[in-house]
Design a protein around this motif. Structure first.
Motif, PDB file in Angstrom:
ATOM      1  N   GLU A 133      -1.289   7.631   0.772  1.00  0.00           N
ATOM      2  CA  GLU A 133      -0.390   7.848  -0.361  1.00  0.00           C
ATOM      3  C   GLU A 133       1.067   7.770   0.075  1.00  0.00           C
ATOM      4  O   GLU A 133       1.905   7.153  -0.591  1.00  0.00           O
ATOM      5  N   ALA A 134       1.393   8.396   1.208  1.00  0.00           N
ATOM      6  CA  ALA A 134       2.763   8.371   1.701  1.00  0.00           C
ATOM      7  C   ALA A 134       3.217   6.950   2.000  1.00  0.00           C
ATOM      8  O   ALA A 134       4.358   6.565   1.707  1.00  0.00           O
ATOM      9  N   ARG A 135       2.324   6.152   2.578  1.00  0.00           N
ATOM     10  CA  ARG A 135       2.648   4.748   2.853  1.00  0.00           C
ATOM     11  C   ARG A 135       2.873   3.987   1.560  1.00  0.00           C
ATOM     12  O   ARG A 135       3.818   3.186   1.434  1.00  0.00           O
ATOM     13  N   MET A 136       2.017   4.239   0.549  1.00  0.00           N
ATOM     14  CA  MET A 136       2.172   3.587  -0.738  1.00  0.00           C
ATOM     15  C   MET A 136       3.518   3.950  -1.380  1.00  0.00           C
ATOM     16  O   MET A 136       4.197   3.101  -1.954  1.00  0.00           O
ATOM     17  N   ARG A 137       3.905   5.214  -1.280  1.00  0.00           N
ATOM     18  CA  ARG A 137       5.192   5.643  -1.835  1.00  0.00           C
ATOM     19  C   ARG A 137       6.347   4.923  -1.142  1.00  0.00           C
ATOM     20  O   ARG A 137       7.277   4.445  -1.796  1.00  0.00           O
ATOM     21  N   ARG A 138       6.307   4.876   0.188  1.00  0.00           N
ATOM     22  CA  ARG A 138       7.391   4.216   0.928  1.00  0.00           C
ATOM     23  C   ARG A 138       7.513   2.759   0.528  1.00  0.00           C
ATOM     24  O   ARG A 138       8.618   2.249   0.308  1.00  0.00           O
ATOM     25  N   GLU A 139       6.386   2.073   0.429  1.00  0.00           N
ATOM     26  CA  GLU A 139       6.413   0.654   0.088  1.00  0.00           C
ATOM     27  C   GLU A 139       6.892   0.446  -1.342  1.00  0.00           C
ATOM     28  O   GLU A 139       7.652  -0.496  -1.616  1.00  0.00           O
ATOM     29  N   TYR A 140       6.461   1.318  -2.251  1.00  0.00           N
ATOM     30  CA  TYR A 140       6.939   1.218  -3.635  1.00  0.00           C
ATOM     31  C   TYR A 140       8.444   1.435  -3.687  1.00  0.00           C
ATOM     32  O   TYR A 140       9.169   0.696  -4.370  1.00  0.00           O
ATOM     33  N   LEU A 141       8.930   2.450  -2.994  1.00  0.00           N
ATOM     34  CA  LEU A 141      10.366   2.741  -2.988  1.00  0.00           C
ATOM     35  C   LEU A 141      11.166   1.562  -2.447  1.00  0.00           C
ATOM     36  O   LEU A 141      12.234   1.231  -2.968  1.00  0.00           O
ATOM     37  N   GLU A 142      10.668   0.914  -1.416  1.00  0.00           N
ATOM     38  CA  GLU A 142      11.371  -0.237  -0.840  1.00  0.00           C
ATOM     39  C   GLU A 142      11.460  -1.381  -1.835  1.00  0.00           C
ATOM     40  O   GLU A 142      12.509  -2.006  -1.999  1.00  0.00           O
ATOM     41  N   ARG A 143      10.343  -1.665  -2.508  1.00  0.00           N
ATOM     42  CA  ARG A 143      10.366  -2.748  -3.498  1.00  0.00           C
ATOM     43  C   ARG A 143      11.256  -2.386  -4.687  1.00  0.00           C
ATOM     44  O   ARG A 143      11.981  -3.241  -5.215  1.00  0.00           O
ATOM     45  N   TYR A 158      11.325   2.798 -20.094  1.00  0.00           N
ATOM     46  CA  TYR A 158      10.633   3.153 -18.853  1.00  0.00           C
ATOM     47  C   TYR A 158       9.116   3.203 -18.983  1.00  0.00           C
ATOM     48  O   TYR A 158       8.406   3.095 -17.978  1.00  0.00           O
ATOM     49  N   LEU A 159       8.561   3.346 -20.188  1.00  0.00           N
ATOM     50  CA  LEU A 159       7.109   3.388 -20.318  1.00  0.00           C
ATOM     51  C   LEU A 159       6.495   2.044 -19.941  1.00  0.00           C
ATOM     52  O   LEU A 159       6.915   0.993 -20.432  1.00  0.00           O
ATOM     53  N   ASP A 160       5.508   2.086 -19.057  1.00  0.00           N
ATOM     54  CA  ASP A 160       4.790   0.885 -18.602  1.00  0.00           C
ATOM     55  C   ASP A 160       5.680  -0.093 -17.837  1.00  0.00           C
ATOM     56  O   ASP A 160       5.346  -1.285 -17.734  1.00  0.00           O
ATOM     57  N   LEU A 161       6.781   0.374 -17.288  1.00  0.00           N
ATOM     58  CA  LEU A 161       7.638  -0.472 -16.449  1.00  0.00           C
ATOM     59  C   LEU A 161       7.544   0.018 -15.007  1.00  0.00           C
ATOM     60  O   LEU A 161       7.653   1.214 -14.739  1.00  0.00           O
ATOM     61  N   TYR A 162       7.367  -0.947 -14.081  1.00  0.00           N
ATOM     62  CA  TYR A 162       7.126  -0.614 -12.675  1.00  0.00           C
ATOM     63  C   TYR A 162       7.969  -1.547 -11.789  1.00  0.00           C
ATOM     64  O   TYR A 162       7.455  -2.532 -11.257  1.00  0.00           O
ATOM     65  N   PRO A 163       9.248  -1.240 -11.620  1.00  0.00           N
ATOM     66  CA  PRO A 163      10.107  -2.138 -10.841  1.00  0.00           C
ATOM     67  C   PRO A 163       9.786  -2.180  -9.348  1.00  0.00           C
ATOM     68  O   PRO A 163      10.332  -3.019  -8.640  1.00  0.00           O
ATOM     69  N   GLY A 164       8.873  -1.321  -8.888  1.00  0.00           N
ATOM     70  CA  GLY A 164       8.432  -1.394  -7.505  1.00  0.00           C
ATOM     71  C   GLY A 164       6.964  -1.762  -7.380  1.00  0.00           C
ATOM     72  O   GLY A 164       6.364  -1.561  -6.319  1.00  0.00           O
ATOM     73  N   SER A 165       6.390  -2.343  -8.425  1.00  0.00           N
ATOM     74  CA  SER A 165       4.959  -2.646  -8.430  1.00  0.00           C
ATOM     75  C   SER A 165       4.569  -3.577  -7.289  1.00  0.00           C
ATOM     76  O   SER A 165       5.313  -4.480  -6.896  1.00  0.00           O
ATOM     77  N   LEU A 166       3.354  -3.354  -6.790  1.00  0.00           N
ATOM     78  CA  LEU A 166       2.790  -4.239  -5.774  1.00  0.00           C
ATOM     79  C   LEU A 166       2.489  -5.624  -6.343  1.00  0.00           C
ATOM     80  O   LEU A 166       2.473  -6.617  -5.612  1.00  0.00           O
ATOM     81  N   VAL A 167       2.273  -5.711  -7.648  1.00  0.00           N
ATOM     82  CA  VAL A 167       1.923  -6.982  -8.295  1.00  0.00           C
ATOM     83  C   VAL A 167       3.207  -7.708  -8.700  1.00  0.00           C
ATOM     84  O   VAL A 167       3.963  -7.212  -9.546  1.00  0.00           O
ATOM     85  N   PRO A 168       3.487  -8.868  -8.124  1.00  0.00           N
ATOM     86  CA  PRO A 168       4.755  -9.545  -8.410  1.00  0.00           C
ATOM     87  C   PRO A 168       5.018  -9.788  -9.888  1.00  0.00           C
ATOM     88  O   PRO A 168       6.147  -9.611 -10.357  1.00  0.00           O
ATOM     89  N   ASP A 169       4.002 -10.184 -10.642  1.00  0.00           N
ATOM     90  CA  ASP A 169       4.217 -10.469 -12.061  1.00  0.00           C
ATOM     91  C   ASP A 169       4.639  -9.216 -12.829  1.00  0.00           C
ATOM     92  O   ASP A 169       5.492  -9.275 -13.716  1.00  0.00           O
ATOM     93  N   ILE A 170       4.027  -8.081 -12.498  1.00  0.00           N
ATOM     94  CA  ILE A 170       4.391  -6.827 -13.159  1.00  0.00           C
ATOM     95  C   ILE A 170       5.800  -6.418 -12.760  1.00  0.00           C
ATOM     96  O   ILE A 170       6.606  -5.986 -13.602  1.00  0.00           O
ATOM     97  N   ARG A 171       6.106  -6.541 -11.497  1.00  0.00           N
ATOM     98  CA  ARG A 171       7.445  -6.186 -11.009  1.00  0.00           C
ATOM     99  C   ARG A 171       8.511  -7.046 -11.672  1.00  0.00           C
ATOM    100  O   ARG A 171       9.522  -6.545 -12.158  1.00  0.00           O
ATOM    101  N   GLU A 172       8.265  -8.346 -11.715  1.00  0.00           N
ATOM    102  CA  GLU A 172       9.254  -9.256 -12.303  1.00  0.00           C
ATOM    103  C   GLU A 172       9.406  -9.035 -13.804  1.00  0.00           C
ATOM    104  O   GLU A 172      10.525  -9.084 -14.332  1.00  0.00           O
ATOM    105  N   ALA A 173       8.300  -8.768 -14.500  1.00  0.00           N
ATOM    106  CA  ALA A 173       8.383  -8.498 -15.937  1.00  0.00           C
ATOM    107  C   ALA A 173       9.161  -7.215 -16.198  1.00  0.00           C
ATOM    108  O   ALA A 173       9.963  -7.136 -17.142  1.00  0.00           O
ATOM    109  N   SER A 174       8.942  -6.190 -15.370  1.00  0.00           N
ATOM    110  CA  SER A 174       9.663  -4.925 -15.526  1.00  0.00           C
ATOM    111  C   SER A 174      11.156  -5.128 -15.325  1.00  0.00           C
ATOM    112  O   SER A 174      11.982  -4.640 -16.121  1.00  0.00           O
TER     113      SER A 174
END
Length: 269
Positions: free
Chosen positions: A121-131, A58-74
């Motif tokens: 912040e709340a909007r960012m959380r919602r969008e992260y959760l959706e991704r 889980y360290l440095d993994l972001y399955p809901g990242s806004l950045v597609p490359d980071i999300r896909e790598a995670s």
């Protein structure tokens, strides 16, 4: 309730705990961060009669990242953990959903923009959760194919997700996804355990059992009162203590047995 423990991350310590706790605990958690060096020890523990669970990296993994490359790598690394867990014959894989990059804004008395920043912040959380939900749906399907149960854990820090029963509920739409209730994380987040249990229902299938002071993630031993709600459930309950002394796990087991929560010894052997 099936009771398990978290061992040290080195093979010698892993097996020393396994031998000491044989006959008391049913399963051992394999940490994804040390899984490669623990493969032989984990298989030896299976030969001793233990089942295995697996905690994905889980360290440095972001399955809901806004950045597609980071999300896909995670998601790619988490899929590799699923495959490793399947090769070990694990029962389940537990996963974190990650965190948003920002929760730092001034209080209302220092900034007229406080409310707007909170809304952002709340909007960012919602969008992260959706991704994250979209990505975990793919992993849950892969876990099902591999014969693994797949659980999502509640987290504690303000920037982490999911943190509340309401945020966990957003993942109920993900097919084949089950849930892990971390009691210590709920305590730090100021959330009642019963709230998670009510929202998640029968899809709450895994528990991380430890306590703290409400401020720091101390991983103190849980008491019988913490685990009594799960005594008659089919949940796997992982006692999470730092690798200080296996005797602490013996003490937890004995306290549960003394109160009737564990009517008889169980576990490897």
């Amino acid at each position: 309730m099936r009771l398990g423990f978290r061992p040290p991350k080195d093979p010698e310590g892993f097996l020393a705990y396994a031998r000491t706790l044989q006959g008391r605990y049913e399963f051992i958690e394999v940490p994804g961060s040390a899984a490669e060096v623990l493969t032989e020890a984990a298989l030896e523990a299976r030969g001793m009669g233990y089942a295995l669970t697996f905690h994905a990296r889980y360290l440095d993994l972001y399955p809901g990242s806004l950045v597609p490359d980071i999300r896909e790598a995670s998601l790619h690394l988490l899929e590799k953990d699923l495959e490793r867990a399947a090769r070990l014959g694990a029962l389940l894989v537990n996963v974190h959903a990650g965190n948003i990059p920002w929760t730092d804004y001034p209080p209302p008395d220092l900034s007229p923009h406080h409310d707007a920043l909170r809304e952002a912040e709340a909007r960012m959380r919602r969008e992260y959760l959706e991704r994250a939900a979209e990505g975990l749906a793919c992993l849950a399907s892969r876990a099902l194919y591999l014969g693994l149960r797949f659980t999502l854990e509640n987290l504690a820090a303000p920037q982490e997700v999911p943190r509340t029963p309401e945020e966990m509920a957003l993942f109920l739409e993900v097919p084949h996804l089950e849930f892990c209730l971390d009691l210590g994380h709920a305590q730090m987040a100021g959330q009642e355990v019963v709230g998670f249990a009510q929202v998640l229902g029968k899809r709450l299938s895994h528990v991380h059992a430890h306590r703290n002071d409400g401020r720091y993630d101390l991983h103190l031993p849980p008491g019988p009162e913490d685990l009594r709600p799960f005594a008659s459930s089919p949940c796997t309950v992982l006692v999470e203590l730092p690798p200080r002394n296996p005797g602490e796990y013996v003490d937890v087991h004995e306290s549960l047995a003394a109160t009737g929560i564990l009517p008889e010894a169980k576990g490897g052997g």
